[in-house]
Design a protein around this motif. Structure first.
Motif, mmCIF file in Angstrom:
data_model
loop_
_atom_site.group_PDB
_atom_site.id
_atom_site.type_symbol
_atom_site.label_atom_id
_atom_site.label_comp_id
_atom_site.label_asym_id
_atom_site.label_seq_id
_atom_site.Cartn_x
_atom_site.Cartn_y
_atom_site.Cartn_z
ATOM 1 N N ARG A 33 -12.698 -3.488 0.584
ATOM 2 C CA ARG A 33 -11.327 -3.064 0.336
ATOM 3 C C ARG A 33 -10.311 -4.163 0.668
ATOM 4 N NH1 ARG A 33 -10.869 3.338 1.351
ATOM 5 N NH2 ARG A 33 -12.857 2.939 2.309
ATOM 6 N N ARG A 34 -10.529 -4.886 1.787
ATOM 7 C CA ARG A 34 -9.582 -5.922 2.191
ATOM 8 C C ARG A 34 -9.508 -7.031 1.142
ATOM 9 N NH1 ARG A 34 -7.605 -6.161 7.177
ATOM 10 N NH2 ARG A 34 -7.432 -8.430 7.045
ATOM 11 N N LEU A 35 -10.659 -7.349 0.543
ATOM 12 C CA LEU A 35 -10.669 -8.393 -0.481
ATOM 13 C C LEU A 35 -9.972 -7.917 -1.750
ATOM 14 C CD1 LEU A 35 -11.501 -11.228 -1.193
ATOM 15 C CD2 LEU A 35 -13.744 -10.360 -1.905
ATOM 16 N N ILE A 36 -10.091 -6.629 -2.063
ATOM 17 C CA ILE A 36 -9.386 -6.084 -3.224
ATOM 18 C C ILE A 36 -7.880 -6.212 -3.026
ATOM 19 C CG2 ILE A 36 -8.814 -3.931 -4.429
ATOM 20 C CD1 ILE A 36 -11.744 -3.133 -4.133
ATOM 21 N N LEU A 37 -7.395 -5.827 -1.856
ATOM 22 C CA LEU A 37 -5.959 -5.924 -1.582
ATOM 23 C C LEU A 37 -5.501 -7.380 -1.580
ATOM 24 C CD1 LEU A 37 -3.302 -4.542 -0.861
ATOM 25 C CD2 LEU A 37 -3.991 -4.615 1.549
ATOM 26 N N GLU A 38 -6.303 -8.255 -1.009
ATOM 27 C CA GLU A 38 -5.965 -9.687 -0.996
ATOM 28 C C GLU A 38 -5.870 -10.235 -2.410
ATOM 29 O OE1 GLU A 38 -8.685 -13.442 -0.022
ATOM 30 O OE2 GLU A 38 -8.065 -12.408 1.822
ATOM 31 N N SER A 39 -6.835 -9.877 -3.259
ATOM 32 C CA SER A 39 -6.828 -10.357 -4.643
ATOM 33 C C SER A 39 -5.608 -9.850 -5.397
ATOM 34 C CB SER A 39 -8.112 -9.923 -5.365
ATOM 35 O OG SER A 39 -9.244 -10.478 -4.739
ATOM 36 N N VAL A 59 0.838 -1.201 0.000
ATOM 37 C CA VAL A 59 0.000 0.000 0.000
ATOM 38 C C VAL A 59 0.872 1.249 0.000
ATOM 39 C CG1 VAL A 59 -1.618 1.356 1.384
ATOM 40 C CG2 VAL A 59 -2.000 -1.098 1.046
ATOM 41 N N ALA A 60 1.943 1.247 0.796
ATOM 42 C CA ALA A 60 2.796 2.431 0.898
ATOM 43 C C ALA A 60 3.435 2.793 -0.430
ATOM 44 C CB ALA A 60 3.876 2.197 1.960
ATOM 45 N N ILE A 61 3.873 1.806 -1.209
ATOM 46 C CA ILE A 61 4.603 2.098 -2.445
ATOM 47 C C ILE A 61 3.689 2.157 -3.666
ATOM 48 C CG2 ILE A 61 5.156 -0.300 -3.055
ATOM 49 C CD1 ILE A 61 7.479 2.788 -3.330
ATOM 50 N N GLU A 62 2.567 1.427 -3.645
ATOM 51 C CA GLU A 62 1.706 1.350 -4.830
ATOM 52 C C GLU A 62 0.517 2.315 -4.765
ATOM 53 O OE1 GLU A 62 2.209 -0.264 -7.511
ATOM 54 O OE2 GLU A 62 3.720 -1.777 -7.033
ATOM 55 N N ASP A 63 -0.010 2.544 -3.559
ATOM 56 C CA ASP A 63 -1.273 3.288 -3.467
ATOM 57 C C ASP A 63 -1.416 3.805 -2.043
ATOM 58 O OD1 ASP A 63 -3.802 4.280 -3.719
ATOM 59 O OD2 ASP A 63 -4.747 2.396 -4.334
ATOM 60 N N ARG A 64 -0.682 4.871 -1.703
ATOM 61 C CA ARG A 64 -0.551 5.282 -0.301
ATOM 62 C C ARG A 64 -1.871 5.712 0.330
ATOM 63 N NH1 ARG A 64 3.247 10.558 -0.815
ATOM 64 N NH2 ARG A 64 4.343 9.130 -2.203
ATOM 65 N N ARG A 65 -2.861 6.128 -0.496
ATOM 66 C CA ARG A 65 -4.158 6.563 0.041
ATOM 67 C C ARG A 65 -5.226 5.487 -0.094
ATOM 68 N NH1 ARG A 65 -6.433 10.532 -2.742
ATOM 69 N NH2 ARG A 65 -7.614 11.299 -0.939
ATOM 70 N N PHE A 66 -4.792 4.228 -0.242
ATOM 71 C CA PHE A 66 -5.726 3.125 -0.483
ATOM 72 C C PHE A 66 -6.809 3.043 0.587
ATOM 73 C CE2 PHE A 66 -6.838 -1.391 0.242
ATOM 74 C CZ PHE A 66 -7.418 -1.686 -0.976
ATOM 75 N N TRP A 67 -6.430 3.180 1.863
ATOM 76 C CA TRP A 67 -7.405 3.016 2.934
ATOM 77 C C TRP A 67 -8.202 4.297 3.211
ATOM 78 C CZ3 TRP A 67 -8.216 -1.829 3.920
ATOM 79 C CH2 TRP A 67 -7.183 -2.760 3.837
ATOM 80 N N GLN A 68 -7.727 5.467 2.706
ATOM 81 C CA GLN A 68 -8.399 6.718 3.039
ATOM 82 C C GLN A 68 -9.330 7.230 1.945
ATOM 83 O OE1 GLN A 68 -4.847 6.548 3.446
ATOM 84 N NE2 GLN A 68 -5.228 5.838 5.551
ATOM 85 N N ARG A 69 -8.950 7.057 0.678
ATOM 86 C CA ARG A 69 -9.727 7.697 -0.393
ATOM 87 C C ARG A 69 -11.084 7.010 -0.545
ATOM 88 N NH1 ARG A 69 -8.964 3.971 -4.243
ATOM 89 N NH2 ARG A 69 -6.955 2.901 -4.239
ATOM 90 N N GLU A 126 -16.191 -0.101 -10.662
ATOM 91 C CA GLU A 126 -17.161 -1.161 -10.385
ATOM 92 C C GLU A 126 -16.626 -2.158 -9.356
ATOM 93 O OE1 GLU A 126 -20.508 -2.014 -11.459
ATOM 94 O OE2 GLU A 126 -20.214 0.158 -11.467
ATOM 95 N N LEU A 127 -15.340 -2.495 -9.453
ATOM 96 C CA LEU A 127 -14.748 -3.390 -8.460
ATOM 97 C C LEU A 127 -14.851 -2.791 -7.065
ATOM 98 C CD1 LEU A 127 -11.496 -4.747 -10.180
ATOM 99 C CD2 LEU A 127 -13.400 -6.115 -9.322
ATOM 100 N N ARG A 128 -14.527 -1.509 -6.949
ATOM 101 C CA ARG A 128 -14.568 -0.846 -5.647
ATOM 102 C C ARG A 128 -16.000 -0.789 -5.110
ATOM 103 N NH1 ARG A 128 -11.377 2.726 -2.885
ATOM 104 N NH2 ARG A 128 -12.356 3.196 -0.879
ATOM 105 N N ARG A 129 -16.950 -0.589 -5.994
ATOM 106 C CA ARG A 129 -18.346 -0.486 -5.564
ATOM 107 C C ARG A 129 -18.867 -1.824 -5.044
ATOM 108 N NH1 ARG A 129 -23.432 -0.896 -7.825
ATOM 109 N NH2 ARG A 129 -22.623 -1.523 -9.858
ATOM 110 N N ARG A 130 -18.361 -2.939 -5.616
ATOM 111 C CA ARG A 130 -18.919 -4.250 -5.294
ATOM 112 C C ARG A 130 -18.082 -5.057 -4.299
ATOM 113 N NH1 ARG A 130 -20.954 -6.623 -11.121
ATOM 114 N NH2 ARG A 130 -21.611 -4.647 -12.043
ATOM 115 N N THR A 131 -16.837 -4.659 -4.080
ATOM 116 C CA THR A 131 -15.908 -5.516 -3.342
ATOM 117 C C THR A 131 -15.334 -4.801 -2.135
ATOM 118 O OG1 THR A 131 -15.274 -6.430 -5.493
ATOM 119 C CG2 THR A 131 -13.938 -7.070 -3.602
ATOM 120 N N THR A 164 -4.330 3.226 -9.118
ATOM 121 C CA THR A 164 -4.630 2.685 -7.797
ATOM 122 C C THR A 164 -4.531 1.160 -7.832
ATOM 123 O OG1 THR A 164 -6.972 2.507 -8.300
ATOM 124 C CG2 THR A 164 -6.202 4.589 -7.330
ATOM 125 N N ILE A 165 -4.613 0.557 -6.663
ATOM 126 C CA ILE A 165 -4.598 -0.912 -6.607
ATOM 127 C C ILE A 165 -5.814 -1.474 -7.323
ATOM 128 C CG2 ILE A 165 -4.893 -2.845 -4.994
ATOM 129 C CD1 ILE A 165 -2.908 -1.467 -3.141
#
Length: 658
Positions: free
Chosen positions: A188-194, A113-123, A181-186, A151-152
């Motif tokens: 966040r933890r599952l997106i990062l896991e995938s 998250v830090a190197i690829e998408d630092r605002r992943f958990w906030q945006r 669409e992925l963000r709307r349906r999934t 983004t991720i």
């Protein structure tokens, strides 16, 4: 009039940035200016279309992750011994073992998250407009692509759904649409896991677990801070940051990830300073290359492919619990190694089968000088069975009603004028081993002493076609030509087939197909297959019992006394013409095994092996069999062999009694 949205503002801001500045061409040059304008124009177009999508999503009705064709590199299939210890991974161009986020440890997700998408958990959106602007500015200043604004979610959408080459702008638009669409349906933890389970980390490693095993020989859950930082930095350019071939560049990239963790407040400045001083500390793993018991592994892999297809086995994440018994396998390998030690010694194979189920408990192969062979001598070799094939003639004789007490003449050589046995105008001439004269004896005695001239007569009386049929029913799958000499074993058979046939006798006539797979499950643990059923009746129990009774005399007072080890057992020796192959096959009620030796590359006469000038079945093979079987069955009760109901003749004189 509605106030401008965040997307509208971003689009207008990017549009303003595209206005030419005075002196830009002079400062950057034609090429750099064109490159910069292309980047900005692409970003602006993407922002505008995203804005349109947010207001009118029906324009993108085809943008549906659920309906899109998902691309996956697949995952490895693994084989295990019967006790659950690993045998190896099926070779595949993709090494991948998906695991839940909870089993990835804390450092790898944080570093990613830090190197690829630092605002992943906030945006709140799947797109990071600040990152897009920041990347565009950085790329213009560097006159090359140095940052990405994806983004991720966008990276996951690109890797999973976008397959075919497309124009840059079209691809970016579809990527953005799918990401939203992925963000709307999934969650966040599952997106990062995938993402972490599918990212490519180089060296055929897809996903966090495969990368961790490949570079550090440990599961992802046990990665240290510096190890996780190195792995997190690889997906951007796995070739450029190859830890094996480009360690300097990889370390520089790792330190960038550590700096990103520091800037995000995940590690302190002091810990950062200590971490960047550490070397990469690679410990390349062999999890996806190392294979234990290669002969058995390859046979089991072939069985998997036969059942489920090559593509599914190579990519389907199957988990196969095999039938191999680690203790028995070790005993088989030791027995072969102890008796075939010299560089000039022949090759050997030993197979052991559980008669009650057909489960292959051991399959050991020893190549020339103890080396490994690409050719599986246990399953793929077709070698002359010699006198072990008389077992099928004896079985056919029992089915034909020929009693064990019947009396036969066994001269040193015998000319048989039967028309079906002639070669041209020449009668078939049969010789005993070393041309000794056996004299007059019962079929029981002829079995114990393996008298060729008597068995040639027995085969003709029982019927050559019946002999071939019996062999096939008991487990021989190789083609057999029903010629008169069939009883002497000139046809090629494999050690696995011969063990299968003797296991049929041990099971009192019930034949089980040899099984190498005990249980197979799919990626989610769903059962796909299990050990076979109850078997089929190949020969009548009383026939099997009479044959077993006769074969016990081979160990007690016949050609196989070297195999005797003090408990009820039955078996048969075999020597091919010219001493080119030598066998001993035998069984107790709970286990059947065959030992074969011969030169792997060609049918060459064997001589002076472990002090034996001429190698016959009763010499080295019988001793290999005993060296395996005695410790193999020592934990088991010494069960008696079945007693035939219709035998009126005593065992050969001098028989040993346990």
């Amino acid at each position: 009039m509605e106030p401008p949205t965040e997307s509208d503002s971003l689009a207008m801001a990017l549009a303003r940035r595209t206005r030419p500045r005075h002196g830009l061409r002079r400062a950057l040059g034609w090429t750099a200016a064109s490159f910069a304008l292309l980047i900005v124009a692409t970003a602006a177009a993407g922002a505008v279309v995203v804005a349109v999508f947010l207001r009118q999503p029906t324009l993108f009705v085809g943008c549906d992750p659920a309906g899109a064709h998902s691309r996956s590199p697949g995952q490895n299939s693994f084989l295990y011994a019967s006790d659950g210890t690993g045998l190896g991974s099926v070779p595949s161009p993709w090494n991948r073992q998906p695991i839940p986020l909870t089993r990835m440890g804390s450092w790898l997700p944080a570093a990613t998250v830090a190197i690829e998408d630092r605002r992943f958990w906030q945006r709140g959106s799947a797109l990071d407009y600040q990152a897009i602007l920041r990347a565009a500015v950085a790329d213009i200043r560097a006159r090359r692509v140095v940052q990405g604004g994806s983004t991720i979610e966008q990276q996951l959408a690109r890797d999973r759904y976008l397959h075919d080459p497309q124009p840059v702008i079209s691809r970016k638009l579809e990527e953005a649409c799918l990401a939203i669409e992925l963000r709307r349906r999934t969650p966040r933890r599952l997106i990062l896991e995938s993402y972490l389970n599918g990212a490519f980390y180089g060296h055929h490693a897809y996903g966090a677990e495969a990368a961790s095993r490949t570079y550090f020989s440990r599961p992802a859950a046990h990665l240290s801070l510096t190890q996780a930082a190195m792995i997190a930095g690889l997906p951007q350019a796995p070739t450029m940051f190859d830890p094996v071939r480009a360690p300097v560049a990889t370390r520089r990239r790792r330190d960038e990830v550590l700096a990103a963790l520091r800037d995000a407040g995940r590690i302190s400045p002091a810990r950062y300073a200590a971490a960047v001083r550490r070397p990469l500390g690679l410990r390349p793993g062999s999890r996806y290359r190392a294979i234990r018991h290669p002969a058995f592994f390859e046979a089991a892999r072939r069985e998997l492919v036969q059942r489920y297809g090559a593509r599914r086995v190579r990519r389907g994440g199957l988990q196969a619990l095999t039938t191999i018994d680690e203790r028995l396998q070790g005993l088989a390998e030791t027995a072969l190694g102890d008796w075939l030690r010299a560089p000039t010694d022949p090759s050997g194979a030993l197979v052991a089968i559980d008669p009650a189920s057909g489960a292959v408990r051991a399959m050991a192969v020893r190549g020339p000088s103890g080396g490994h062979l690409n050719f599986n001598l246990a399953t793929q070799a077709r070698r002359q069975a010699g006198s072990t094939f008389k077992t099928f003639t004896l079985t056919a004789a029992m089915e034909a009603g020929i009693p064990l007490g019947s009396v036969w003449q066994g001269p040193s050589s015998l000319s048989i004028p039967d028309r079906q046995c002639r070669t041209g105008n020449q009668d078939w001439v049969v010789h005993n081993y070393a041309d000794e004269t056996a004299g007059t004896m019962s079929l029981l005695q002829a079995t114990a002493h393996s008298v060729n001239t008597i068995f040639a007569q027995v085969a003709l009386r029982a019927g050559i076609a019946r002999v071939a049929d019996v062999a096939h029913r008991m487990g021989i799958e190789s083609p057999l030509v029903p010629v008169c000499s069939l009883t002497l074993g000139p046809e090629g058979v494999s050690p696995l087939e011969m063990t299968d046939a003797f296991a049929t006798l041990a099971a009192r006539g019930i034949h089980h197909r040899p099984e190498l797979l005990q249980r197979v499950t799919g990626p989610g643990g769903a059962p796909l297959g299990a050990l076979g059923g109850s078997g089929s009746l190949a020969i009548q129990p009383d026939v099997a019992d009479r044959v077993t009774y006769a074969l016990s005399g081979v160990l007690n007072a016949g050609t196989g006394t070297a195999a005797y080890f003090g408990r009820p057992a039955a078996g048969k020796t075999g020597t091919a013409e010219g001493f080119k192959d030598a066998w001993f096959c035998g069984f107790v009620p709970q286990l059947a095994a065959c030992a074969w030796i011969g030169h792997a590359g060609a049918e060459i006469p064997m001589s002076y092996v472990d002090g034996f000038a001429q190698v016959v079945g009763g010499s080295v093979p019988a001793r290999i069999w005993r060296a395996f079987m005695e410790p193999a069955v020592s934990p088991l009760p010494a069960l008696p062999l079945p007693t035939p109901s219709s035998v009126s003749v005593a065992p050969p004189s001098g028989a040993r009694r346990p």
